[in-house]
Design a protein around this motif. Structure first.
Motif, PDB file in Angstrom:
ATOM      1  N   GLY A  92      11.460  -3.448  10.709  1.00 20.94           N
ATOM      2  CA  GLY A  92      11.865  -2.168  11.279  1.00 20.94           C
ATOM      3  C   GLY A  92      11.243  -0.966  10.591  1.00 20.94           C
ATOM      4  N   PHE A  93      10.591  -1.174   9.473  1.00 24.57           N
ATOM      5  CA  PHE A  93       9.957  -0.096   8.725  1.00 24.57           C
ATOM      6  C   PHE A  93       8.460  -0.072   8.995  1.00 24.57           C
ATOM      7  N   LYS A  94       7.869   1.095   8.885  1.00 25.98           N
ATOM      8  CA  LYS A  94       6.420   1.215   9.053  1.00 25.98           C
ATOM      9  C   LYS A  94       5.731   0.361   7.987  1.00 25.98           C
ATOM     10  N   GLY A  95       4.860  -0.534   8.420  1.00 23.54           N
ATOM     11  CA  GLY A  95       4.168  -1.431   7.506  1.00 23.54           C
ATOM     12  C   GLY A  95       5.015  -2.596   7.031  1.00 23.54           C
ATOM     13  N   GLY A  96       6.225  -2.695   7.534  1.00 19.47           N
ATOM     14  CA  GLY A  96       7.157  -3.705   7.063  1.00 19.47           C
ATOM     15  C   GLY A  96       6.776  -5.130   7.420  1.00 19.47           C
ATOM     16  N   ARG A  97       6.156  -5.317   8.574  1.00 19.00           N
ATOM     17  CA  ARG A  97       5.768  -6.682   8.969  1.00 19.00           C
ATOM     18  C   ARG A  97       4.735  -7.252   7.988  1.00 19.00           C
ATOM     19  N   LEU A  98       3.778  -6.434   7.622  1.00 18.25           N
ATOM     20  CA  LEU A  98       2.753  -6.878   6.668  1.00 18.25           C
ATOM     21  C   LEU A  98       3.389  -7.146   5.306  1.00 18.25           C
ATOM     22  N   LEU A  99       4.265  -6.257   4.879  1.00 19.26           N
ATOM     23  CA  LEU A  99       4.948  -6.444   3.598  1.00 19.26           C
ATOM     24  C   LEU A  99       5.795  -7.717   3.615  1.00 19.26           C
ATOM     25  N   ALA A 100       6.475  -7.999   4.727  1.00 17.20           N
ATOM     26  CA  ALA A 100       7.290  -9.214   4.828  1.00 17.20           C
ATOM     27  C   ALA A 100       6.426 -10.459   4.697  1.00 17.20           C
ATOM     28  N   LYS A 101       5.257 -10.458   5.309  1.00 15.89           N
ATOM     29  CA  LYS A 101       4.357 -11.610   5.189  1.00 15.89           C
ATOM     30  C   LYS A 101       3.878 -11.779   3.754  1.00 15.89           C
ATOM     31  N   ILE A 106       5.471 -10.763   0.982  1.00 14.89           N
ATOM     32  CA  ILE A 106       6.593 -11.202   0.144  1.00 14.89           C
ATOM     33  C   ILE A 106       6.924 -12.666   0.398  1.00 14.89           C
ATOM     34  N   ALA A 107       6.639 -13.166   1.597  1.00 18.08           N
ATOM     35  CA  ALA A 107       6.938 -14.560   1.920  1.00 18.08           C
ATOM     36  C   ALA A 107       6.057 -15.547   1.148  1.00 18.08           C
ATOM     37  N   LEU A 108       4.976 -15.067   0.566  1.00 14.89           N
ATOM     38  CA  LEU A 108       4.118 -15.948  -0.218  1.00 14.89           C
ATOM     39  C   LEU A 108       4.904 -16.477  -1.420  1.00 14.89           C
ATOM     40  N   PRO A 109       4.798 -17.781  -1.699  1.00 18.75           N
ATOM     41  CA  PRO A 109       5.621 -18.402  -2.746  1.00 18.75           C
ATOM     42  C   PRO A 109       5.515 -17.735  -4.114  1.00 18.75           C
ATOM     43  N   PHE A 110       4.345 -17.299  -4.503  1.00 19.17           N
ATOM     44  CA  PHE A 110       4.199 -16.716  -5.836  1.00 19.17           C
ATOM     45  C   PHE A 110       4.605 -15.248  -5.890  1.00 19.17           C
ATOM     46  N   VAL A 111       4.794 -14.619  -4.727  1.00 18.36           N
ATOM     47  CA  VAL A 111       5.162 -13.206  -4.685  1.00 18.36           C
ATOM     48  C   VAL A 111       6.683 -13.018  -4.634  1.00 18.36           C
ATOM     49  N   LYS A 112       7.374 -13.912  -3.954  1.00 17.49           N
ATOM     50  CA  LYS A 112       8.819 -13.746  -3.758  1.00 17.49           C
ATOM     51  C   LYS A 112       9.600 -13.611  -5.073  1.00 17.49           C
ATOM     52  N   PRO A 113       9.323 -14.411  -6.108  1.00 18.10           N
ATOM     53  CA  PRO A 113      10.049 -14.225  -7.373  1.00 18.10           C
ATOM     54  C   PRO A 113       9.861 -12.815  -7.963  1.00 18.10           C
ATOM     55  N   VAL A 114       8.681 -12.275  -7.805  1.00 19.33           N
ATOM     56  CA  VAL A 114       8.432 -10.899  -8.269  1.00 19.33           C
ATOM     57  C   VAL A 114       9.260  -9.930  -7.423  1.00 19.33           C
ATOM     58  N   GLY A 115       9.358 -10.207  -6.121  1.00 15.32           N
ATOM     59  CA  GLY A 115      10.174  -9.385  -5.229  1.00 15.32           C
ATOM     60  C   GLY A 115      11.633  -9.357  -5.645  1.00 15.32           C
ATOM     61  N   TYR A 116      12.173 -10.523  -6.046  1.00 17.60           N
ATOM     62  CA  TYR A 116      13.554 -10.577  -6.527  1.00 17.60           C
ATOM     63  C   TYR A 116      13.726  -9.722  -7.777  1.00 17.60           C
ATOM     64  N   PHE A 117      12.773  -9.794  -8.681  1.00 16.61           N
ATOM     65  CA  PHE A 117      12.841  -8.988  -9.906  1.00 16.61           C
ATOM     66  C   PHE A 117      12.811  -7.502  -9.578  1.00 16.61           C
ATOM     67  N   ILE A 118      11.895  -7.096  -8.700  1.00 17.21           N
ATOM     68  CA  ILE A 118      11.775  -5.683  -8.330  1.00 17.21           C
ATOM     69  C   ILE A 118      13.039  -5.206  -7.630  1.00 17.21           C
ATOM     70  N   TYR A 119      13.591  -6.020  -6.730  1.00 20.13           N
ATOM     71  CA  TYR A 119      14.822  -5.630  -6.038  1.00 20.13           C
ATOM     72  C   TYR A 119      15.941  -5.397  -7.043  1.00 20.13           C
ATOM     73  N   ARG A 120      16.128  -6.343  -7.978  1.00 24.61           N
ATOM     74  CA  ARG A 120      17.198  -6.183  -8.973  1.00 24.61           C
ATOM     75  C   ARG A 120      16.986  -4.929  -9.817  1.00 24.61           C
ATOM     76  N   TRP A 121      15.732  -4.639 -10.174  1.00 19.82           N
ATOM     77  CA  TRP A 121      15.451  -3.458 -10.985  1.00 19.82           C
ATOM     78  C   TRP A 121      15.767  -2.185 -10.200  1.00 19.82           C
ATOM     79  N   VAL A 122      15.316  -2.111  -8.958  1.00 22.48           N
ATOM     80  CA  VAL A 122      15.599  -0.925  -8.129  1.00 22.48           C
ATOM     81  C   VAL A 122      17.102  -0.788  -7.907  1.00 22.48           C
ATOM     82  N   ALA A 123      17.793  -1.898  -7.618  1.00 17.60           N
ATOM     83  CA  ALA A 123      19.239  -1.840  -7.406  1.00 17.60           C
ATOM     84  C   ALA A 123      19.965  -1.335  -8.652  1.00 17.60           C
ATOM     85  N   ARG A 124      19.523  -1.768  -9.806  1.00 17.66           N
ATOM     86  CA  ARG A 124      20.156  -1.360 -11.064  1.00 17.66           C
ATOM     87  C   ARG A 124      19.945   0.135 -11.345  1.00 17.66           C
ATOM     88  N   HIS A 125      18.804   0.682 -10.912  1.00 13.13           N
ATOM     89  CA  HIS A 125      18.453   2.068 -11.216  1.00 13.13           C
ATOM     90  C   HIS A 125      18.459   2.964  -9.976  1.00 13.13           C
TER      91      HIS A 125
END
Length: 110
Positions: free
Chosen positions: A66-75, A77-96
């Protein structure tokens, strides 16, 4: 950030019924059940019409198209080696999130 996510979800829903439920409401407590904790949540939650509950990055990923550029970003993040980094970034942004994005507007309960 929640307002932007809500807007993205509304655009993505294309007429489907979409609601943002304040976390502090009785309805949220009922829907989230054992996932609900008093106070500010550590992460966002997404509750499907079927009652499925996801949180954190897993709640955010379905909103990406639903976001501009979101489809590309979703693809990406779906890569196996990228998703763990995504979880880390989400937790960091959520914390701050309040330092990064400020408090919620007056009258807005998240």
């Amino acid at each position: 950030m929640c307002v932007a996510a809500k807007g993205g979800l509304e655009r993505m829903s294309q007429g489907d019924h979409v609601r943002l439920i304040p976390y502090q409401s009785e309805e949220a407590k009922q829907l989230l059940g054992v996932h609900y904790r008093e106070g500010r949540p550590e992460a966002a939650f997404l509750v499907t019409a079927e009652g499925g509950i996801s949180s954190g990055l897993d709640a955010f990923l379905p909103l990406l198209p639903g976001f501009k550029g979101g489809r590309l970003l979703a693809k990406f993040i779906a890569l196996p080696f990228v998703k763990p980094v995504g979880y880390f970034i989400y937790r960091w942004v959520a914390r701050h999130r309040y330092r990064l994005f400020g408090e919620a507007p007056p009258g807005w309960h998240v």
